[in-house]
Design an enzyme around this catalytic site. Sequence first.
Site, PDB file in Angstrom:
ATOM      1  CG  ASP A  87      -0.095  -0.824   8.496  1.00 17.62           C
ATOM      2  OD1 ASP A  87       0.161  -1.863   9.142  1.00 17.62           O
ATOM      3  OD2 ASP A  87       0.756  -0.205   7.827  1.00 17.62           O
TER       4      ASP A  87
ATOM      5  CB  SER B 192       0.877  -4.649   7.893  1.00 23.03           C
ATOM      6  OG  SER B 192       1.576  -3.944   8.885  1.00 23.03           O
TER       7      SER B 192
ATOM      8  N   GLY C  77       3.891  -1.217   3.972  1.00 18.68           N
ATOM      9  CA  GLY C  77       3.024  -2.164   4.677  1.00 18.68           C
ATOM     10  C   GLY C  77       3.330  -3.622   4.390  1.00 18.68           C
ATOM     11  N   GLY C  78       4.530  -3.928   3.930  1.00 17.38           N
ATOM     12  CA  GLY C  78       4.854  -5.312   3.538  1.00 17.38           C
ATOM     13  C   GLY C  78       4.632  -6.317   4.663  1.00 17.38           C
TER      14      GLY C  78
ATOM     15  CE  LYS D 156       0.887   1.331   4.487  1.00 15.47           C
ATOM     16  NZ  LYS D 156       1.752   2.473   4.804  1.00 15.47           N
TER      17      LYS D 156
ATOM     18  CB  VAL E 106      12.164  -4.940   5.307  1.00 22.59           C
ATOM     19  CG1 VAL E 106      11.905  -4.973   6.796  1.00 22.59           C
ATOM     20  CG2 VAL E 106      11.967  -6.324   4.715  1.00 22.59           C
TER      21      VAL E 106
HETATM   22  O1  C5P Z   1       0.903  -0.936  15.049  1.00 22.51           O
HETATM   23  P1  C5P Z   1       2.334  -1.011  14.600  1.00 22.51           P
HETATM   24  O2  C5P Z   1       3.090  -2.075  15.345  1.00 22.51           O
HETATM   25  O3  C5P Z   1       2.482  -1.100  13.132  1.00 22.51           O
HETATM   26  O4  C5P Z   1       2.993   0.384  15.022  1.00 22.51           O
HETATM   27  C1  C5P Z   1       4.358   0.550  15.206  1.00 22.51           C
HETATM   28  C2  C5P Z   1       4.615   1.788  16.057  1.00 22.51           C
HETATM   29  O5  C5P Z   1       4.219   2.948  15.328  1.00 22.51           O
HETATM   30  C3  C5P Z   1       3.783   1.846  17.324  1.00 22.51           C
HETATM   31  O6  C5P Z   1       4.438   1.174  18.379  1.00 22.51           O
HETATM   32  C4  C5P Z   1       3.692   3.328  17.570  1.00 22.51           C
HETATM   33  O7  C5P Z   1       4.907   3.784  18.171  1.00 22.51           O
HETATM   34  C5  C5P Z   1       3.660   3.917  16.160  1.00 22.51           C
HETATM   35  N1  C5P Z   1       2.269   4.212  15.722  1.00 22.51           N
HETATM   36  C6  C5P Z   1       1.591   5.273  16.292  1.00 22.51           C
HETATM   37  N2  C5P Z   1       0.311   5.571  15.883  1.00 22.51           N
HETATM   38  C7  C5P Z   1      -0.287   4.846  14.913  1.00 22.51           C
HETATM   39  C8  C5P Z   1       0.405   3.772  14.290  1.00 22.51           C
HETATM   40  C9  C5P Z   1       1.680   3.476  14.723  1.00 22.51           C
HETATM   41  O8  C5P Z   1       2.121   5.964  17.173  1.00 22.51           O
HETATM   42  N3  C5P Z   1      -1.530   5.158  14.548  1.00 22.51           N
END
Ligand code: C5P
Length: 292
Positions: A140, A109, A106-107, A14, A101
Amino acid sequence: MSADRALRLRAFAKINLSLHIVGTRPDGYHELRTVFQSLALHDTLTFVPRRGPFAIQCDEPGCPAGPANLVWRAAQLAWQAAGRSGDPHGVQVRLQKRIPVQGGLGGGSSDAAAALRACGLLWRVKDDTVRALGGQIGADVPYFFEGGTALGLDRGDLLFPLIDAPAAWAVLAFPPFGVSTRDAFHWFDAALPAAGRPARSSPARWANDLQSQVAIRHPQVSMLVNALRIAGARPAAMTGSGSTVFGLFTSEAAAKAAGRRLSRSGTRSLVTRTLTRAVFARRSRPELLDRA
Ligand code: C5P
């Protein structure tokens, strides 16, 4: 599904056509207003029935084959949701990585969403349950069950399908470094004046609120955005937390010319297409293979 046939799925990349940070949340995440768009660029995951513990075999050297891979976490969650005990077993996943990576595409995810889908089929977990597990893996992941053009609110996981954006050719420019999502959000917070909290996005000067702070640390990001704009891309921006920069073109020839110009200046790039929701849904469907 038959116990001896392999299952193959595509996991599409994405881009974020826009990404605005509209607040902070008590859990430390940021409240977003983002528009996701699927691309034809994809990883391929093949689930092969095999005795022994669950295993990941990846064709890219840097790709984790253990619990650090979100595919692993997806398999664990699906296994538990199926009411099975112990660690997952009986399947090997072959992962062909094409999505860089730490690229903001979003790879990881998307691979996790594909793995949830596949493991749900293999271990007979209800579709709704499988989808609900996505948000536990990453903010995501839920988008990769929808695809196409979609508005993401909250952590980016409260999704509203939008009318498909006009079909476009996307040039992706890959700087030679990745950016951790956590770092990018942290840099954004650190740049806010204390009195300005909670975060409010500035008027839509940038398509992506994370871009300016990433570009301060990695000036190549701004250079690539400018290069793509000059080549005629509308819009051109960093995707997600970077480091990939994209530019959209209405003509294939203009996109390919921009890609060639980037290659000549030493930047790795590729040209792909945007996907509508219907095409995403069709091409995401798991395929049963006769032989792995
Ligand atoms: O959810 P994910 O593990 O992909 O997010 C990685 C990091 O990105 C989270 O630990 C957070 O620090 C940050 N993040 C955020 N707000 C979001 C998405 C991600 O602060 N909406």
